[in-house]
Scaffold this active site. Structure first.
Site, PDB file in Angstrom:
ATOM      1  N   HIS A  53       0.826  -1.204   0.000  1.00 51.95           N
ATOM      2  CA  HIS A  53       0.000   0.000   0.000  1.00 51.95           C
ATOM      3  C   HIS A  53       0.863   1.257   0.000  1.00 51.95           C
ATOM      4  CE1 HIS A  53      -3.792  -2.218   1.712  1.00 51.95           C
ATOM      5  NE2 HIS A  53      -3.352  -2.723   0.564  1.00 51.95           N
ATOM      6  N   GLU A  55       1.244   3.673   2.119  1.00 51.57           N
ATOM      7  CA  GLU A  55       1.980   3.965   3.344  1.00 51.57           C
ATOM      8  C   GLU A  55       3.306   3.203   3.388  1.00 51.57           C
ATOM      9  OE1 GLU A  55      -2.459   3.797   4.564  1.00 51.57           O
ATOM     10  OE2 GLU A  55      -1.160   3.003   2.979  1.00 51.57           O
ATOM     11  N   ARG A 194     -12.177   3.309 -21.362  1.00 52.68           N
ATOM     12  CA  ARG A 194     -12.484   1.886 -21.211  1.00 52.68           C
ATOM     13  C   ARG A 194     -11.469   1.192 -20.306  1.00 52.68           C
ATOM     14  NH1 ARG A 194     -13.812  -0.057 -27.463  1.00 52.68           N
ATOM     15  NH2 ARG A 194     -15.815   1.044 -27.688  1.00 52.68           N
ATOM     16  N   ASP A 210     -23.962  -2.356 -34.703  1.00 49.77           N
ATOM     17  CA  ASP A 210     -22.585  -1.857 -34.830  1.00 49.77           C
ATOM     18  C   ASP A 210     -21.520  -2.941 -34.807  1.00 49.77           C
ATOM     19  OD1 ASP A 210     -23.752   0.604 -34.836  1.00 49.77           O
ATOM     20  OD2 ASP A 210     -23.095   1.199 -32.839  1.00 49.77           O
ATOM     21  N   GLU A 292     -21.955   2.117 -23.022  1.00 47.76           N
ATOM     22  CA  GLU A 292     -21.793   2.699 -24.349  1.00 47.76           C
ATOM     23  C   GLU A 292     -23.028   2.531 -25.232  1.00 47.76           C
ATOM     24  OE1 GLU A 292     -18.363   2.952 -26.627  1.00 47.76           O
ATOM     25  OE2 GLU A 292     -16.986   2.322 -25.072  1.00 47.76           O
TER      26      GLU A 292
END
Length: 349
Positions: A53, A55, A194, A210, A292
């Site tokens: 992480h 830290e 995306r 499409d 989309e």
């Protein structure tokens, strides 16, 4: 007590955290900065889920550890207090000797939810909270939405002509393929978007008209999980979405609909269906959803009220007729100009 320069260092931590946008899910983006006498002596950010992480990176970057007890660490999100794939960061801070911690936003993940702050204070560490809190929550809006609303963070995206149509009127004999409204610069941007989200969704009508791939091709990044919503399940088995290039899930009322490289989830058929899809995606651990289209799907999200951002491109060409914009009440909050379009943003928080 807060100090005058706390906001300065927290904003540096925010800059660091944002460098990992699109890379940390399901973990949040977190930045950390260690400051001694007005000088940064260590900084870092969380790179990817399962890795150290922020830290850890920041503290390990400090070359002279004798300075830590008189230093402050700035963290954009409450340090974790539980053992996950990495050890608890609250324990690391305590053992490092740091005596002052400034936190941007509390973590609403039930595994943390104030326990990190409590652990630090129990150890006698001074803890300041809420510094640049709105900015810190905004950065991790996907993470917070998933935990607090029990659904993914939803982003709607579509393009329309100058006279307000998202597609021309099509004939049954027309071959499948997109009607381009925007230019290449906008397409590159969309592919970047995306890559930043966990999943991408389109309806059956858009798939049939499409034949999109819904993958990341003009940007470097991961492919999101592809979500198809088609209650009929009437889809061409040779559609690009069944090519196996990315994980693909079909939500349908037709339990018999089966396609290669695709997992099928059967809907109940009840209305509205958006809530059912989002609830299932939440259970699957999907924190963000990029929608989309097409018009029916986008309109359904808007009608349900379960959306968070809308991104609309308006091109320069007119269609004269066609499929109308599904969001006539769109009120933009930000505007970006391209050569071939105008991009507008709206928010629904």
């Amino acid at each position: 007590m807060p100090r005058p320069d706390d906001l300065i260092w927290m904003r540096r931590a925010l800059q660091l955290a944002a460098m990992a946008e699109g890379c940390t899910s399901p973990n949040p983006m977190v930045g950390a900065v260690v400051v001694h006498n007005g000088v940064i002596i260590g900084e870092g950010y969380h790179l990817k889920a399962g890795t150290p992480h922020a830290e850890v990176h920041a503290i390990n970057a400090v070359s002279d550890r004798t300075l830590l007890p008189s230093s402050t660490i700035y963290v954009t999100l409450e340090p974790c207090s539980h053992q996950g794939r990495t050890p608890p960061c609250a324990d690391l801070i305590v053992s490092s000797g740091i005596r002052r911690v400034v936190i941007g936003a509390a973590d609403t993940n039930p595994l943390v939810a104030g326990r990190g702050i409590a652990r630090l204070r129990q150890a006698g560490v001074e803890v300041i909270t809420g510094v640049a809190e709105e900015e810190c929550r905004r950065l991790n809006r996907r993470f917070f939405t998933w935990h607090e609303k029990k659904r993914p963070y939803v982003i709607l995206k579509w393009a329309r002509s100058a006279d307000g149509f998202i597609d021309r009127c099509r004939k049954e004999s027309d071959p499948p393929g997109p009607t381009w409204i925007t230019g290449m610069a906008e397409r590159v941007l969309v592919h970047r978007w995306r890559a930043m989200e966990d999943a991408i969704l389109a309806g059956g009508g858009t798939i049939r008209a499409d034949n999109p791939s819904l993958t990341v091709r003009y940007w470097s990044g991961r492919n999101p999980v592809r979500i198809i919503v088609s209650r009929s399940g009437n889809l061409d088995p040779d559609s690009s979405l069944f090519d196996g290039r990315a994980e693909t899930v079909l939500y349908t009322c037709n339990g018999q609909a089966q396609f290669r490289n695709t997992r099928t989830v059967t809907l109940t058929g009840a209305e509205p269906f958006i809530g059912e899809v989002l609830a299932n995606l939440w259970q699957e651990g999907i924190q963000s959803l990029f929608v989309e289209g097409g018009a029916y799907i986008i309109g359904s999200f808007i009608e349900s009220g379960q959306w968070d951002e809308a991104r609309r491109f308006t091109g320069t060409a007119s269609f004269g007729d066609g499929v109308p914009d599904p969001f006539p009440g769109f009120t933009p909050g930000e505007t970006v100009l391209f050569d071939k379009s105008i991009l507008e943003f709206a928010y629904h928080f």
